[in-house]
Every structure is written in C-alpha cells, then in structure tokens.
Motif scaffolding. Structure first.
Motif, mmCIF file in Angstrom:
data_model
loop_
_atom_site.group_PDB
_atom_site.id
_atom_site.type_symbol
_atom_site.label_atom_id
_atom_site.label_comp_id
_atom_site.label_asym_id
_atom_site.label_seq_id
_atom_site.Cartn_x
_atom_site.Cartn_y
_atom_site.Cartn_z
ATOM 1 N N CYS A 1 -6.602 -2.393 5.483
ATOM 2 C CA CYS A 1 -7.820 -3.206 5.337
ATOM 3 C C CYS A 1 -9.030 -2.326 5.016
ATOM 4 N N TYR A 2 -9.088 -1.140 5.637
ATOM 5 C CA TYR A 2 -10.236 -0.246 5.448
ATOM 6 C C TYR A 2 -10.267 0.323 4.026
ATOM 7 N N ALA A 3 -9.053 0.715 3.541
ATOM 8 C CA ALA A 3 -8.970 1.302 2.191
ATOM 9 C C ALA A 3 -8.323 0.299 1.242
ATOM 10 N N ILE A 4 -8.857 -0.900 1.240
ATOM 11 C CA ILE A 4 -8.198 -2.016 0.539
ATOM 12 C C ILE A 4 -8.090 -1.805 -0.973
ATOM 13 N N ASP A 5 -9.071 -1.138 -1.591
ATOM 14 C CA ASP A 5 -9.069 -1.027 -3.049
ATOM 15 C C ASP A 5 -8.961 0.420 -3.527
ATOM 16 N N ARG A 6 -8.416 1.299 -2.652
ATOM 17 C CA ARG A 6 -8.272 2.711 -3.043
ATOM 18 C C ARG A 6 -7.150 3.361 -2.232
ATOM 19 N N ASP A 7 -6.860 4.622 -2.546
ATOM 20 C CA ASP A 7 -5.828 5.358 -1.814
ATOM 21 C C ASP A 7 -6.331 5.736 -0.422
ATOM 22 N N ILE A 8 -5.402 5.831 0.508
ATOM 23 C CA ILE A 8 -5.738 6.248 1.880
ATOM 24 C C ILE A 8 -5.914 7.763 1.910
ATOM 25 N N ILE B 1 1.848 1.455 15.809
ATOM 26 C CA ILE B 1 1.877 1.921 14.418
ATOM 27 C C ILE B 1 1.552 0.781 13.454
ATOM 28 N N GLU B 2 2.170 -0.378 13.657
ATOM 29 C CA GLU B 2 1.909 -1.514 12.748
ATOM 30 C C GLU B 2 0.443 -1.940 12.799
ATOM 31 N N ASN B 3 -0.129 -1.887 13.996
ATOM 32 C CA ASN B 3 -1.544 -2.236 14.150
ATOM 33 C C ASN B 3 -2.436 -1.252 13.396
ATOM 34 N N GLU B 4 -2.097 0.057 13.490
ATOM 35 C CA GLU B 4 -2.901 1.087 12.824
ATOM 36 C C GLU B 4 -2.718 1.033 11.303
ATOM 37 N N VAL B 5 -1.503 0.729 10.840
ATOM 38 C CA VAL B 5 -1.263 0.579 9.398
ATOM 39 C C VAL B 5 -2.122 -0.555 8.851
ATOM 40 N N GLU B 6 -2.139 -1.669 9.582
ATOM 41 C CA GLU B 6 -2.941 -2.831 9.174
ATOM 42 C C GLU B 6 -4.410 -2.452 9.049
ATOM 43 N N LYS C 1 0.846 -1.196 0.000
ATOM 44 C CA LYS C 1 0.000 0.000 0.000
ATOM 45 C C LYS C 1 0.879 1.243 0.000
ATOM 46 N N ASP C 2 0.589 2.193 -0.904
ATOM 47 C CA ASP C 2 1.314 3.464 -0.899
ATOM 48 C C ASP C 2 0.503 4.488 -0.117
#
Length: 341
Positions: free
Chosen positions: A197-204, A188-193, A167-168
């Motif tokens: 998952c929330y923005a799985i098919d689009r940009d954050i 941080i790793e938990n929040e990145v995950e 993910k970029d």
C-alpha cells in the motif's frame, strides 16, 4: 509428531488422515495448512455445507462436535469438522478442560471415514512446548507442530505473498525484509500488505522496509512483560540485559514496556466491560493474532497492577533523565519495582 514441511509432503502424495492436531505459535501458518486440506477434501460448491467449525473456548462438552462428525456429508465423500483454539489441550486445566480432553481422547478412534476432524491449539509464547495431552494423542491423530520457517524457505514464501498481491520485490530487499521479521506468517502478511500500500505505484526500497517494519523487539517485549507478570525477577533481568546487549537504548526499551502496559490496561478494562474479542481487536486496531496474545497476557495482571506499572514507568522515565545511576542499573530497578509493587 511431524512439522509443516512433512505435512505438505504427505498431502502432495495424496495421504489424507482422519484426524489432525496442529499446535504452535503461528496461527496464520496453521490456518494456511487447514485451507490446503479444505481444497483437497471438499468440493468447492459444497464447502459451506461440509465444513463445520467450533470455537474451543466455548465448548462445554463434545456432543455437538461428535454429532457433526457422525452426520453424513452433503453431496461429497467427506466433510471437515474443525475445533479452533482448543485451549483444553494446554497444560493448565480446570474441570471442564479435563473433561473435554478426556471426551476427545476417547472419541478419536471412532471418527467415521466420511469425516476429517481438525483441532488446533496456539501456544501462548515461544517458550511453550507441546503439552503432555497433545503428545498423548499421537497414534490416534496426526500431530503437526507449526514451527517458524527461516532462510530460503521463508524468502520463497514471502516472495510468493508479494507476487500474489501483484507486487515484485528485489532479492536484496527481500532478504532485508525477512531478516527484520520472525517467521510468523500472520505478521509477515500484515507487513507485506502495508509495504504494498505504501509503495503502491513504484518499487519497494530498503528505506521503505526500514521505515514501516515492526521490529523484532516486539516479541521480546511480550516475553519481558510475561516474565514481569509471572514475577520471575532473574529471568526478566536476563531478558532485559539481552535486549540492551543487542544495542537497544534504555529509553527505547522503557517506551516499549510502557506501551505494552497501556495496551494491556485498555484490554483489561474492555474485558471487564464484557466486550468480545472481535470488538477489542477493532477498538485497539491491531491484528487478531497480536490482540489474542495481549488478551492472554492481560490475565496475568489486575487493573490496579497495570495502573501501578504505568506509574512506575512514568517515574523511571524522569529518573533516566536526571539520575546519576547508569542506565542498565536503572532499568533493572524499574523491573524489580514493577514486580514487587
């Protein structure tokens, strides 16, 4: 004592020491550096045979640790022996902790060249400093303090975590993400995950980050409840005033305090039922590093004290809606009442 950056520089130069003592708040950052040592020292095909781990909380003496250190590695030049969560390196001690520390201190000068011994101790809160025990091991071991990272170094590490998950993230969003979190790599790793998952098919987007990120106040509430448990009235009120000065509303702070006491009650009840730490983490559905903090914090309270604190929170929740006193005064009275109950 060196920091994590200095540790990394030494490893890049190929300097591997016989013994490392890590200490700090961020267990995930420490585990990451242990993985670096693992990759440098151990052959990939023989990791399971040459990496021996001991839970510091379950050690009665160091006989098994010393035996593991003295046993020759299998099909490798070196092996690693790890003592994790070595709580006997903290300031507080009973007879067993003192004995373990003395055994360790005596053995460090005898570690064979075929073994790298790694020990780590996790601070209970951000006010804790390396203990006299840890400081006295310098010279016999390489002591590494795991400080939280900030600024560009943090942004670089976070960007790498996003990229490792395919993910970029844009620079503006990256800066916002880092500004809303402490430098705890586990969190941080938990929040990145969660974001991936929330923005799985689009940009954050910035909206995603504001929606999903845990607030920094979580750490402040840990500190505030710690002070309540220690019955430090003045320090607790100062901590409360700091939160309110940041713009937090009284009802939001009360909600977080009440939530913390509810979690502590569940954990205290589970501990009294002899549930393991893994079972407790699974039941309350929180990351292990948060669960560990809560378990340590629960030791400052009895079940009855936690029930009393929840009753007081409920009472002041009604008072906030009906009393003519200003909010700041009401919150200070709430703290005093929980500490004197």
């Amino acid at each position: 004592m060196i920091n994590l950056s200095q540790f990394e520089d030494k490893i890049k130069k190929g300097t591997i020491d016989n013994c490392y003592v890590f200490c700090g708040l961020d267990e995930e950052a420490i585990k990451d550096k242990i993985r670096v040592l693992e990759r440098k020292i151990l052959a990939e095909n023989f990791v399971d045979l040459n990496f021996v781990k001991f839970d510091g909380d379950n050690l009665v003496n160091l006989d098994s640790v010393i035996n593991a250190c003295e046993t020759l590695p299998f099909m490798s030049e070196k092996k690693i022996v790890l003592i994790y969560r070595a709580n006997f390196l903290g300031e507080k001690e009973d007879g067993n902790k003192k004995s373990l520390y003395n055994e360790l201190n005596s053995y460090l000068k005898n570690i064979p060249p075929t073994c790298t011994l790694i020990i780590y101790y996790i601070f209970k809160d951000k006010r804790e400093k390396p203990s006299r025990k840890i400081l006295s091991l310098e010279g016999k071991a390489t002591v590494v303090k795991s400080d939280k990272i900030y600024g560009r170094e943090l942004e670089s590490k976070v960007k790498n975590i996003f990229q490792s998950k395919g993910k970029d993230i844009g620079n503006v969003e990256l800066k916002l993400f880092c500004s809303l979190l402490s430098g705890d790599m586990g969190i941080i790793e938990n929040e990145v995950e969660k974001l991936c998952c929330y923005a799985i098919d689009r940009d954050i987007t910035k909206e995603d980050i504001y929606l999903l990120l845990n607030k920094k106040e979580d750490d402040d509430i840990f500190d505030l409840v710690d002070l309540i448990g220690d019955k430090k009235v003045k320090e607790a009120i100062n901590s409360l005033n700091e939160l309110m000065h940041k713009g937090d509303k009284a009802n939001e702070i009360l909600f977080m305090i009440e939530r913390q006491f509810k979690l502590l009650y569940r954990i205290k009840y589970s501990l009294e039922r002899m549930m393991s730490r893994d079972q407790i983490c699974s039941e309350i559905k929180l990351p292990p590093f948060i669960c560990e903090k809560l378990i340590n914090q629960s030791k400052k309270f009895t079940i009855s004290k936690l029930v009393g604190a929840l009753d007081i929170c409920l009472k002041w929740e009604k008072n906030l809606k009906s009393s003519s006193l200003d909010r700041k005064t009401q919150m200070e009275l709430l703290l005093i009442e929980t500490m004197t109950a």
